[in-house]
Write an enzyme that holds these catalytic residues in place. Structure first.
Site, short mmCIF file in Angstrom:
data_model
loop_
_atom_site.label_atom_id
_atom_site.label_comp_id
_atom_site.label_asym_id
_atom_site.label_seq_id
_atom_site.Cartn_x
_atom_site.Cartn_y
_atom_site.Cartn_z
N VAL A 96 0.57 -1.17 0.16
CA VAL A 96 -0.14 0.04 0.01
C VAL A 96 0.72 1.38 -0.18
CG1 VAL A 96 -2.08 -1.10 1.12
CG2 VAL A 96 -0.04 -0.22 2.55
N LYS A 97 2.09 1.21 0.36
CA LYS A 97 3.03 2.29 0.59
C LYS A 97 2.30 3.38 1.07
CE LYS A 97 5.59 1.00 -3.84
NZ LYS A 97 4.64 -0.42 -4.21
N ARG A 98 1.96 3.14 2.36
CA ARG A 98 1.30 4.48 3.08
C ARG A 98 2.41 5.22 3.73
NH1 ARG A 98 -2.43 3.32 -0.45
NH2 ARG A 98 -4.45 2.60 0.36
#
Length: 268
Positions: A96-98
């Site tokens: 998700v690379k949040r």
């Protein structure tokens, strides 16, 4: 509570071999499979891949974007797939690379790492570019739930080189500090691309796993990964996606081929 993520990941890598399979249901792959680019096609693709790989690979890495593009209908597929994979014994790293600060980062971590959440995974990918300290909420939630985080450090896309080279040492140092005192493999890892010529930063003190995407279609190979991470091979989890997903009749056999090559080169 279960064992910490790093301990579980290390056990899976020993048991099944060091390979992660990305589940990337892009429009191009759905079309290649003869499926409609629709939530129904997304679901059929996803569960076919999940069934083929859940007992073979150490981990699976669904790319959230390809589910989110269908809104609630796509997210519903993701919500059904994650527990199905985990029940089958696969570790799920949700890509998700949040990255955000304070309560927002804590909210992302609750969504993806808190046990009982509809999308609770074993680990998530996070972005440190608001400062490594901004990840504190995610790391705290991960520890409380025996989950993990993988911090973007050195990706292989060309436009990332200048920015990431300038801050990579800080990221690696932050990860090493987060894993300090852990027994065995820590639960805070990094993402380092498999197609890099060199990392350019010492990795032997990280203490955590190295997720290395880029095998196959992006040009990475198990032998190149072994060279790139020659001093920390025990901690490397290479990841492959398109190369094993293009032909629905060969998903499992292709995963087994990449897994066996990774075992040969990373344990040899």
């Amino acid at each position: 509570m279960s064992e910490p993520f790093g301990v579980r990941l290390r056990a899976q890598m020993e048991r099944r071999g060091p390979l992660c399979v990305g589940i990337d249901p892009s429009p191009a792959l759905l079309t290649a499979w003869g499926l409609d680019d629709s939530p129904a096609g997304l679901e059929r693709f996803t569960f076919t891949v999940a069934e083929a790989v859940s007992g073979v690979a150490a981990a699976v890495k669904p790319q959230s974007a390809f589910f989110e593009r269908w809104g609630s209908r796509g997210v519903a597929v993701l919500e059904r797939m994650i527990p199905s994979l985990r029940e089958a014994g696969a570790l799920v790293i949700l890509d998700v690379k949040r990255g955000d600060i304070d309560s927002t980062m804590a909210g992302y971590a609750e969504a993806y790492l808190e046990q009982g959440s509809p999308m609770a995974a074993d680990a998530m990918t996070v972005s440190p570019y608001l400062g490594f300290g901004s990840l504190a909420g995610a790391i705290t939630t991960a520890r409380a739930n025996d989950a993990g985080v993988f911090v973007l450090a050195r990706t292989s896309n060309p436009e990332a080189l200048t920015l990431q080279s300038a801050v990579a040492d800080q990221i690696f140092e932050g990860v090493a500090a987060a894993n300090e005192g852990e027994d065995g493999l820590g639960s805070v890892g990094v993402v380092v691309g498999a197609t890099l010529d060199k990392v350019g930063h010492p990795l032997d003190r990280l203490g955590g796993p190295i997720l290395s995407p880029g095998l196959g279609a992006q040009g990475g190979s198990p032998s190149a990964v072994a060279r790139l991470f020659s001093g920390v091979r025990h901690a490397v989890l290479p990841s492959v996606s398109r190369a094993v997903l293009i032909d629905p009749s060969r998903v499992r056999s292709q995963v087994e081929r990449y897994r066996d090559e990774c075992v040969e080169h990373l344990r040899g």
